[in-house]
Design a protein around this motif. Structure first.
Motif, PDB file in Angstrom:
ATOM      1  N   LEU A  79       0.844  -1.213  -0.101  1.00 21.35           N
ATOM      2  CA  LEU A  79       0.083  -0.037   0.037  1.00 21.35           C
ATOM      3  C   LEU A  79       0.709   1.236   0.021  1.00 21.35           C
ATOM      4  CD1 LEU A  79      -2.811   1.252   0.074  1.00 21.35           C
ATOM      5  CD2 LEU A  79      -2.845   1.098   2.603  1.00 21.35           C
ATOM      6  N   ALA A  80       1.898   1.243   0.713  1.00 22.14           N
ATOM      7  CA  ALA A  80       2.811   2.401   1.036  1.00 22.14           C
ATOM      8  C   ALA A  80       3.430   2.574  -0.408  1.00 22.14           C
ATOM      9  CB  ALA A  80       3.802   2.373   2.053  1.00 22.14           C
ATOM     10  N   SER A  81       3.765   1.691  -1.100  1.00 20.77           N
ATOM     11  CA  SER A  81       4.556   1.541  -2.309  1.00 20.77           C
ATOM     12  C   SER A  81       3.777   2.331  -3.438  1.00 20.77           C
ATOM     13  CB  SER A  81       5.238   0.353  -2.892  1.00 20.77           C
ATOM     14  OG  SER A  81       4.161  -0.467  -2.850  1.00 20.77           O
ATOM     15  N   VAL A  82       2.488   1.790  -3.591  1.00 21.52           N
ATOM     16  CA  VAL A  82       1.670   2.309  -4.543  1.00 21.52           C
ATOM     17  C   VAL A  82       1.266   3.637  -4.500  1.00 21.52           C
ATOM     18  CG1 VAL A  82       0.761  -0.162  -5.240  1.00 21.52           C
ATOM     19  CG2 VAL A  82      -0.325   1.429  -3.608  1.00 21.52           C
ATOM     20  N   ARG A  83       1.063   4.100  -3.227  1.00 14.83           N
ATOM     21  CA  ARG A  83       1.002   5.627  -2.950  1.00 14.83           C
ATOM     22  C   ARG A  83       2.074   6.321  -3.235  1.00 14.83           C
ATOM     23  NH1 ARG A  83      -1.829   4.741   3.072  1.00 14.83           N
ATOM     24  NH2 ARG A  83      -4.032   4.504   2.446  1.00 14.83           N
TER      25      ARG A  83
END
Length: 242
Positions: free
Chosen positions: A109-113
């Protein structure tokens, strides 16, 4: 995936930003699927040889991080590389795959954001700048190819999770873009998507592969056994895994 094996599709406009809503939608569907996986299922085998579902999620997170780095570096005027080395890329996947399911979900989730933020921040005049897969890669890839590359990573690896999502659920626009990007992997082969009314003709090609567009795209990625496809040359040409 090795981007050097793929001809980047031409951008829509200079940035290819018309692809962004489809990529965001595909990403949301992927994140929901990963969130819904029971913790114990992360250790189950995926459709990729030697990889668990945890490996697939780890790769998707690390790929987003690497492409975010590419965009940040290109925006600053450099010619960045996605990975410092192939060995480091592979080891990072192995290491992250050992994380807990909760950690993998948070990392994805953090990476796609971060990746989508980098897309939004990217200066329009830099979309024609270049990057490399590895520091010593001979091919310089255009920054505008990043959205298509990431879109293929998200949709194809979503299927690789073997968690109920199949190529039949791919949007038609994604199927067409993927066939156009990956058809270089089947040189001399004419492709006929019987459900889309689309064909891609190869110069001096004597072999025609026909069938549903999603199955053609899946086969071009080196997956499956060509289920639903026929070839006028008998056996389907062999495609290396993407």
């Amino acid at each position: 995936m090795n981007p050097a094996d793929v001809a980047p599709p031409p951008p829509t406009g200079r940035s290819g930003a018309a692809r962004l809503p489809d990529l965001e939608d595909a990403t949301q569907r992927l994140v929901r699927r990963v969130d819904e996986l029971p913790d114990e299922s992360y250790a189950a085998r995926s459709l990729l040889p030697g990889w668990t579902r945890g490996h697939v999620v780890a790769h998707l997170a690390l790929n987003a991080e690497s492409l975010e780095g590419v965009l940040r570096g290109a925006a600053a005027g450099g010619e960045p590389a996605m990975y410092p080395s192939q060995r480091r890329r592979d080891q990072d996947i192995e290491d992250l795959a050992d994380a807990t399911p909760g950690e993998l979900r948070e990392r994805l989730l953090a990476s796609v954001r971060l990746f989508l933020d980098a897309v939004g921040d990217f200066p329009e005049e830099r979309w024609e700048s270049g990057f490399r897969r590895l520091p010593d890669s001979p091919d310089l890839l255009p920054a505008h190819a990043v959205l298509g590359m990431r879109h293929r990573e998200v949709e194809i690896h979503h299927v690789d999770l073997d968690a109920g999502y199949t190529p039949r659920e791919w949007p038609g626009s994604f199927v067409v873009a993927t066939v156009e990007a990956l058809r270089v992997r089947a040189p001399g082969v004419t492709l006929l998507a019987t459900d889309l009314g689309r064909s891609w003709h190869a110069e001096r090609g004597r072999v025609t592969v026909s069938g549903p567009g999603p199955q053609i795209a899946w086969w071009l990625s080196g997956r499956g056994r060509g289920e639903g496809l026929t070839s006028n040359g008998g056996d389907l040409p062999r495609i290396q895994e993407w």
